[in-house]
Design a protein around this motif. Structure first.
Motif, PDB file in Angstrom:
ATOM      1  N   MET A   3       0.846  -1.204   0.000  1.00  0.00           N
ATOM      2  CA  MET A   3       0.000   0.000   0.000  1.00  0.00           C
ATOM      3  C   MET A   3       0.882   1.255   0.000  1.00  0.00           C
ATOM      4  N   ALA A   4       0.620   2.210  -0.901  1.00  0.00           N
ATOM      5  CA  ALA A   4       1.433   3.421  -0.941  1.00  0.00           C
ATOM      6  C   ALA A   4       0.930   4.406   0.122  1.00  0.00           C
ATOM      7  N   LYS A   5       1.855   4.832   0.974  1.00  0.00           N
ATOM      8  CA  LYS A   5       1.473   5.769   2.035  1.00  0.00           C
ATOM      9  C   LYS A   5       2.058   7.134   1.765  1.00  0.00           C
ATOM     10  N   ASP A   6       1.354   8.173   2.172  1.00  0.00           N
ATOM     11  CA  ASP A   6       1.956   9.496   2.088  1.00  0.00           C
ATOM     12  C   ASP A   6       2.703   9.788   3.392  1.00  0.00           C
ATOM     13  N   ARG A   7       3.347  10.957   3.448  1.00  0.00           N
ATOM     14  CA  ARG A   7       4.212  11.194   4.617  1.00  0.00           C
ATOM     15  C   ARG A   7       3.407  11.456   5.876  1.00  0.00           C
ATOM     16  N   PHE A   8       2.073  11.569   5.746  1.00  0.00           N
ATOM     17  CA  PHE A   8       1.230  11.727   6.934  1.00  0.00           C
ATOM     18  C   PHE A   8       0.578  10.405   7.337  1.00  0.00           C
ATOM     19  N   GLY A   9       0.973   9.331   6.663  1.00  0.00           N
ATOM     20  CA  GLY A   9       0.472   8.006   7.037  1.00  0.00           C
ATOM     21  C   GLY A   9      -0.848   7.632   6.388  1.00  0.00           C
TER      22      GLY A   9
END
Ligand code: SAM
Ligand code: SF4
Length: 326
Positions: A1-7
């Motif tokens: 799953m691709a996560k952004d830097r805020f989770g």
């Protein structure tokens, strides 16, 4: 799953199949809108290459949009091919419904799960004024065709615009007394093309809810107030459908946003209301490898903006709404 830097887990991709449209809704695009030549849009194989890449990164939910997605040549084949991609568990569409009498069943047979159909009024004259020439009866026929094809639950999107359709809130909400539909009121957002209009004629979700409650009494909360996508859901006492409020302007849901958007010209946009974009189509056409494209996507996902900046006056002016797809 691709996560952004805020989770946030980014697992939902909206793909615009075309920027072209057969209507010119006043809150979406100028009447003299010009559209991109087809050669500038992603071709069928390019859509599939990119969608497979996204699916490999954990995207499991796709919404096809436009412009008007049903205008795309081969739309049924595109739906079939996307539905067959490993990892994709849901394909839905946002449409103005005009072509659904013809397309609802083939789209359902190809794997489309649900549709959101835009309808801002039930009044033929007001519909014509809002869309500049549309016929509301054709949309209503499209809604019934979608229902008959099993593209359910049918969700209806309505944008309420001062001076155009404020008095249509009650009849639209009233549809949920008799139909198992979800009628969703969306706050008008500002973009290029109609910015002044969008800023000055917006009606807030709170104002719309108040109108509904004056007419029907206090609404009952659905799902203990948990968001359904971006909508807060309620229903009328004894209603069989739901009423949703999408308050993207006055009460944004950015903290729980799991979306990415791919425009018809192959640009990845990680926030509807931020101008920042990453071009995927140019490198794809220039021969970039899948690994290189994957890195571009992962970098864009990681840097997904925390939220929009409307409250600080940051209005996205590099595209009209129809060029992004909602
Ligand atoms: N043509 C299709 C349709 O109308 O459903 C899909 C594209 S349209 C851009 C997607 C959704 O965005 C529609 O429900 C439309 O009402 C909504 N929309 C368009 N302009 C908007 C704006 N300025 N603010 C909020 N919603 C908007
Ligand atoms: Fe076309 Fe949809 Fe925009 Fe209306 S809202 S002009 S139907 S893209």
């Amino acid at each position: 799953m691709a996560k952004d830097r805020f989770g946030r887990n980014i697992h939902y991709l909206r793909i615009s199949l075309t920027d072209h449209c057969n209507l010119r809704c006043v809150y979406c695009m100028p009447e003299d809108m010009t559209f991109r030549p087809n050669a500038e849009l992603m071709q069928d194989d390019e859509i599939l290459i990119l969608t497979r890449l996204f699916a490999n990164l954990g995207i499991d939910k796709i919404r096809l949009t436009g412009g008007e997605p049903t205008l795309r040549a081969n739309v049924v084949d595109i739906v079939r091919d996307i539905s067959a991609i490993k990892g994709i568990r849901s394909v839905s569409m946002t449409t103005n419904g005009l072509l659904l009498t013809k397309l609802a069943q083939p789209l359902a047979d190809a794997g489309l799960e649900r549709v959101n159909i835009s309808i801002d009024t039930l009044d033929p004259d007001k519909f014509k004024r809002l869309t500049r020439w549309g016929k509301v009866n054709e949309v209503l026929a499209g809604i019934y065709a979608a229902e008959a094809a099993g593209l359910t639950p049918v969700k209806l999107n309505a944008v309420i615009v001062t001076g155009y359709n404020e008095s249509d809130v009650v009849p639209l909400a009233g549809l949920t007394a008799e139909h198992p539909w979800q009628v969703r009121f969306i706050e008008m957002m500002p973009f290029a093309g109609a910015t002044e209009f969008q800023l000055t004629q917006m009606v807030t979700a709170a104002q719309i809810q108040e109108q509904v409650e004056v007419a029907f009494g206090t609404l009952e909360v659905v799902n203990h107030g948990k968001l359904d996508g971006e909508a807060r859901l309620f229903h009328l006492k004894n209603g069989i459908g739901d009423i949703g409020f999408i308050s993207s302007v006055t009460s944004p849901f950015c903290a729980s946003c799991t979306r990415a958007r791919l425009t018809a010209d192959g640009i990845l946009r990680m926030c509807l209301l931020r101008e920042k974009e990453v071009d995927l189509l140019t490198p794809l056409r220039a021969g970039a490898s899948l690994d290189e494209l994957r890195d571009l996507i992962l970098d864009a996902v990681w840097n997904k903006p925390w939220g929009h900046g409307l409250a600080d006056g940051a209005i996205p002016l590099n595209r009209t709404m129809s060029e992004i797809g909602g």
